[in-house]
Structures are given as structure tokens and as C-alpha cells.
Motif scaffolding. Structure first.
Motif, PDB file in Angstrom:
ATOM      1  N   HIS A   8      16.669  19.169   0.477  1.00 31.14           N
ATOM      2  CA  HIS A   8      17.777  18.509   1.165  1.00 31.14           C
ATOM      3  C   HIS A   8      19.040  19.336   0.983  1.00 31.14           C
ATOM      4  O   HIS A   8      19.284  19.865  -0.100  1.00 31.14           O
ATOM      5  CB  HIS A   8      18.053  17.119   0.563  1.00 31.14           C
ATOM      6  CG  HIS A   8      17.077  16.087   0.959  1.00 31.14           C
ATOM      7  ND1 HIS A   8      15.917  15.860   0.269  1.00 31.14           N
ATOM      8  CD2 HIS A   8      17.091  15.205   1.986  1.00 31.14           C
ATOM      9  CE1 HIS A   8      15.258  14.879   0.845  1.00 31.14           C
ATOM     10  NE2 HIS A   8      15.948  14.465   1.889  1.00 31.14           N
ATOM     11  N   TYR A  10      23.074  18.621   1.133  1.00 32.09           N
ATOM     12  CA  TYR A  10      23.872  17.404   1.054  1.00 32.09           C
ATOM     13  C   TYR A  10      25.337  17.737   0.857  1.00 32.09           C
ATOM     14  O   TYR A  10      25.695  18.833   0.435  1.00 32.09           O
ATOM     15  CB  TYR A  10      23.378  16.511  -0.089  1.00 32.09           C
ATOM     16  CG  TYR A  10      23.465  17.166  -1.446  1.00 32.09           C
ATOM     17  CD1 TYR A  10      24.614  17.058  -2.218  1.00 32.09           C
ATOM     18  CD2 TYR A  10      22.404  17.906  -1.953  1.00 32.09           C
ATOM     19  CE1 TYR A  10      24.701  17.665  -3.463  1.00 32.09           C
ATOM     20  CE2 TYR A  10      22.484  18.521  -3.187  1.00 32.09           C
ATOM     21  CZ  TYR A  10      23.639  18.391  -3.930  1.00 32.09           C
ATOM     22  OH  TYR A  10      23.724  19.005  -5.155  1.00 32.09           O
ATOM     23  N   SER A  23      22.266  21.776  -2.517  1.00 31.36           N
ATOM     24  CA  SER A  23      20.900  21.538  -2.065  1.00 31.36           C
ATOM     25  C   SER A  23      20.091  20.960  -3.215  1.00 31.36           C
ATOM     26  O   SER A  23      20.383  21.218  -4.383  1.00 31.36           O
ATOM     27  CB  SER A  23      20.265  22.824  -1.527  1.00 31.36           C
ATOM     28  OG  SER A  23      20.242  23.823  -2.521  1.00 31.36           O
ATOM     29  N   LEU A  28      16.686  14.004  -3.594  1.00 31.53           N
ATOM     30  CA  LEU A  28      18.112  13.812  -3.365  1.00 31.53           C
ATOM     31  C   LEU A  28      18.710  12.776  -4.314  1.00 31.53           C
ATOM     32  O   LEU A  28      19.786  12.988  -4.872  1.00 31.53           O
ATOM     33  CB  LEU A  28      18.334  13.404  -1.907  1.00 31.53           C
ATOM     34  CG  LEU A  28      19.763  13.332  -1.417  1.00 31.53           C
ATOM     35  CD1 LEU A  28      20.503  14.641  -1.645  1.00 31.53           C
ATOM     36  CD2 LEU A  28      19.774  12.967   0.060  1.00 31.53           C
ATOM     37  N   LEU A  52      27.563  10.368  -1.911  1.00 35.52           N
ATOM     38  CA  LEU A  52      26.834  11.092  -0.877  1.00 35.52           C
ATOM     39  C   LEU A  52      27.380  10.682   0.482  1.00 35.52           C
ATOM     40  O   LEU A  52      27.402   9.493   0.819  1.00 35.52           O
ATOM     41  CB  LEU A  52      25.341  10.770  -0.965  1.00 35.52           C
ATOM     42  CG  LEU A  52      24.447  11.458   0.059  1.00 35.52           C
ATOM     43  CD1 LEU A  52      24.409  12.963  -0.179  1.00 35.52           C
ATOM     44  CD2 LEU A  52      23.047  10.871  -0.009  1.00 35.52           C
ATOM     45  N   TRP A  54      26.710  12.907   3.426  1.00 32.47           N
ATOM     46  CA  TRP A  54      25.879  13.524   4.466  1.00 32.47           C
ATOM     47  C   TRP A  54      24.713  14.227   3.806  1.00 32.47           C
ATOM     48  O   TRP A  54      24.846  14.791   2.718  1.00 32.47           O
ATOM     49  CB  TRP A  54      26.699  14.543   5.265  1.00 32.47           C
ATOM     50  CG  TRP A  54      25.881  15.276   6.291  1.00 32.47           C
ATOM     51  CD1 TRP A  54      25.619  14.871   7.565  1.00 32.47           C
ATOM     52  CD2 TRP A  54      25.204  16.524   6.112  1.00 32.47           C
ATOM     53  NE1 TRP A  54      24.815  15.798   8.189  1.00 32.47           N
ATOM     54  CE2 TRP A  54      24.552  16.829   7.316  1.00 32.47           C
ATOM     55  CE3 TRP A  54      25.085  17.407   5.050  1.00 32.47           C
ATOM     56  CZ2 TRP A  54      23.787  17.973   7.497  1.00 32.47           C
ATOM     57  CZ3 TRP A  54      24.318  18.552   5.221  1.00 32.47           C
ATOM     58  CH2 TRP A  54      23.691  18.828   6.438  1.00 32.47           C
ATOM     59  N   SER A  55      23.558  14.197   4.472  1.00 28.72           N
ATOM     60  CA  SER A  55      22.418  14.981   4.002  1.00 28.72           C
ATOM     61  C   SER A  55      21.465  15.232   5.158  1.00 28.72           C
ATOM     62  O   SER A  55      21.452  14.492   6.149  1.00 28.72           O
ATOM     63  CB  SER A  55      21.676  14.283   2.867  1.00 28.72           C
ATOM     64  OG  SER A  55      21.011  13.128   3.336  1.00 28.72           O
ATOM     65  N   HIS A  57      17.275  16.880   5.592  1.00 30.10           N
ATOM     66  CA  HIS A  57      16.082  17.436   4.955  1.00 30.10           C
ATOM     67  C   HIS A  57      15.536  18.600   5.765  1.00 30.10           C
ATOM     68  O   HIS A  57      15.541  18.571   6.993  1.00 30.10           O
ATOM     69  CB  HIS A  57      14.997  16.357   4.817  1.00 30.10           C
ATOM     70  CG  HIS A  57      13.781  16.877   4.139  1.00 30.10           C
ATOM     71  ND1 HIS A  57      12.660  17.246   4.829  1.00 30.10           N
ATOM     72  CD2 HIS A  57      13.525  17.110   2.839  1.00 30.10           C
ATOM     73  CE1 HIS A  57      11.753  17.685   3.977  1.00 30.10           C
ATOM     74  NE2 HIS A  57      12.258  17.612   2.765  1.00 30.10           N
TER      75      HIS A  57
END
Length: 98
Positions: A8, A10, A23, A28, A52, A54-55, A57
Motif C-alpha cells: 500500500h 498511503y 508505503s 496498512l 490515514l 489516503w491509500s 494498494h
């Protein structure tokens, strides 16, 4: 429980209002917990708690690393457009840089 393959990328909002991009290869949620506990020190340790914002994959770790590096070079405005999902604004902001 097995880990999801890939990684991920992020973005975190830090307590001081700054953004951190990283990452996570081992999950995550685990990485977010490590940031909030100050497990490894570094940028976020003195800027906790982090949230958090935004993320994404990626199945291929090399893709994740490339995107992480790209976003780290972005302006604050461009990062905020990504958080909002405003891809049109990202394109506008990208064209402004010369």
C-alpha cells in the motif's frame, strides 16, 4: 492470517498539519499503528497522532515504490487534490509546474 500480496502507498495527516507519504508491505493497519506508537522513530514520531487520509494498494511492490516517490515530490495542493479524489485538479496543478 496471511498478508495481502504487494504493498500500500498511503498518506497521513500529522498532528502539526503536515502530510507524510509512505508505503506498507506488511499491512496498512499495522503500519498506521506503528506510526501512532512511534515504533521506528522518524518524521511522524513528534507529529502524533497521525490519521490515514489516503491509500492505494498495488500488487507489484515496484509500482508502489514508484508512486510513493512520485507523490513525495508533489506540492501540498496536489496532495490535497489526491486526498479529495479530484484528478482534474491534479492535472491542472501538474501543468502549472514548469
Amino acid at each position: 492470517m496471511s498478508e495481502e500480496p504487494g504493498a500500500h502507498v498511503y498518506m497521513l495527516l500529522c498532528a502539526d498539519g503536515s502530510y507524510y507519504v509512505g508505503s506498507a508491505r506488511l499491512g496498512l493497519e499495522r503500519r498506521l499503528s506503528e506510526h501512532n506508537h512511534g515504533t521506528y522513530g522518524g518524521y511522524t514520531t513528534k507529529r502524533r497522532p497521525v490519521e490515514l487520509v489516503w491509500s492505494q494498494h498495488f500488487l507489484d511492490i515496484t509500482d508502489a515504490v514508484a508512486v510513493e516517490r512520485q507523490i513525495k515530490g508533489w506540492s501540498r495542493a496536489k496532495k490535497e487534490a489526491l486526498i479529495k479524489g479530484d484528478y482534474g485538479e491534479i492535472q491542472v496543478l501538474a501543468k502549472r509546474r514548469t
